[in-house]
Design an enzyme around this catalytic site. Structure first.
Site, mmCIF file in Angstrom:
data_model
loop_
_atom_site.group_PDB
_atom_site.id
_atom_site.type_symbol
_atom_site.label_atom_id
_atom_site.label_comp_id
_atom_site.label_asym_id
_atom_site.label_seq_id
_atom_site.Cartn_x
_atom_site.Cartn_y
_atom_site.Cartn_z
ATOM 1 N N HIS A 1 0.842 -1.207 0.000
ATOM 2 C CA HIS A 1 0.000 0.000 0.000
ATOM 3 C C HIS A 1 0.875 1.255 0.000
ATOM 4 O O HIS A 1 0.621 2.206 -0.729
ATOM 5 C CB HIS A 1 -0.873 0.068 1.261
ATOM 6 C CG HIS A 1 -1.922 -0.996 1.372
ATOM 7 N ND1 HIS A 1 -2.070 -1.786 2.481
ATOM 8 C CD2 HIS A 1 -2.900 -1.380 0.516
ATOM 9 C CE1 HIS A 1 -3.088 -2.609 2.328
ATOM 10 N NE2 HIS A 1 -3.621 -2.396 1.137
ATOM 11 N N LYS B 1 -16.729 -6.703 7.113
ATOM 12 C CA LYS B 1 -15.459 -7.411 6.905
ATOM 13 C C LYS B 1 -14.781 -7.955 8.169
ATOM 14 O O LYS B 1 -13.802 -8.679 8.063
ATOM 15 C CB LYS B 1 -14.474 -6.516 6.142
ATOM 16 C CG LYS B 1 -14.506 -6.789 4.637
ATOM 17 C CD LYS B 1 -13.264 -6.284 3.950
ATOM 18 C CE LYS B 1 -13.214 -6.738 2.497
ATOM 19 N NZ LYS B 1 -12.073 -6.135 1.790
ATOM 20 N N ARG C 1 -2.174 -5.930 -8.375
ATOM 21 C CA ARG C 1 -1.092 -6.859 -8.095
ATOM 22 C C ARG C 1 -1.008 -7.908 -9.205
ATOM 23 O O ARG C 1 -0.345 -7.720 -10.196
ATOM 24 C CB ARG C 1 -1.306 -7.533 -6.728
ATOM 25 C CG ARG C 1 -1.007 -6.614 -5.582
ATOM 26 C CD ARG C 1 -1.595 -7.111 -4.301
ATOM 27 N NE ARG C 1 -3.043 -7.046 -4.319
ATOM 28 C CZ ARG C 1 -3.822 -7.230 -3.289
ATOM 29 N NH1 ARG C 1 -3.298 -7.557 -2.131
ATOM 30 N NH2 ARG C 1 -5.125 -7.126 -3.381
ATOM 31 N N SER D 1 -2.836 -7.574 3.080
ATOM 32 C CA SER D 1 -3.066 -7.435 4.526
ATOM 33 C C SER D 1 -3.413 -8.797 5.134
ATOM 34 O O SER D 1 -2.982 -9.110 6.245
ATOM 35 C CB SER D 1 -4.207 -6.456 4.795
ATOM 36 O OG SER D 1 -3.890 -5.175 4.307
#
Ligand code: ADP
Length: 167
Positions: free
Chosen positions: A24, A48, A97, A135
């Site tokens: 990030h 989440k 990514r 993450s």
């Protein structure tokens, strides 16, 4: 008159940042050079089940971007395009990514454009060494007390140690 009327390019980099990783941070640093102002916006997403609270995520982002004068950290819970209207911003930054990111990102970008035709999404490809960094992976390693020093800034490493302290 709004900042954008003076030709200022304000971009929003939205995400969960639970927690912020070196991947990030790489996107933040690189896009801060491209836009006049970058707002990193932490999504307050109740569905989440995050490890860090929005306040903790925001505070970590503030610490690791304190040397970047045109980067602002904020949070939002509304629909992204409504939040952007409030901020008078029309540009979204997202990181790409691997190919696996592509379909979801394309779906979001086209939905946002459908909701507001003035919104443009910019994709920045990840620096290769961070292409497999997320993450979730960081949390998985930290949970089992593995080394995360190469994956996240030191402030985040400390915060992870705090969350997963051996009892
Ligand atoms: P979200 O829940 O919105 O996907 P994330 O915090 O996981 O939130 O990611 C926010 C943005 O950062 C996304 O555009 C994601 O593709 C990008 N991103 C995440 N990890 C990396 C990385 N290692 N390199 C480049 N971009 C990344």
């Amino acid at each position: 008159m709004s900042q954008e009327h003076f030709g200022m390019k304000i971009a929003v980099y939205p995400g969960s940042f639970d927690p912020v990783t070196n991947g990030h941070l790489d996107i933040i640093r690189r896009s801060a050079k491209v836009f006049d102002k970058l707002i990193v916006a932490v999504l307050n997403n109740t569905s989440k089940n995050p490890l860090f609270t929005v306040e903790e995520r925001t505070e970590l982002l503030q610490k690791v971007t304190s040397d970047l004068p045109n980067v602002e950290i904020d949070s939002f819970r509304d629909l992204l395009i409504n939040y952007m209207k409030d901020k008078n911003a029309h540009l979204i930054v997202r990181g790409l990514r691997a190919v696996s990111d592509f379909e979801y990102e394309l779906q979001m970008a086209s939905t946002n454009q459908k909701l507001d035709e003035n919104i443009e999404t910019f994709f920045m490809t990840s620096t290769p060494m961070y292409s497999y960094l997320s993450s979730s992976i960081v949390k998985e390693v930290a949970r089992f007390h593995g080394p995360v020093g190469d994956l996240v800034p030191v402030e985040v490493e400390k915060a992870l140690h705090g969350k997963y302290a051996r009892s």
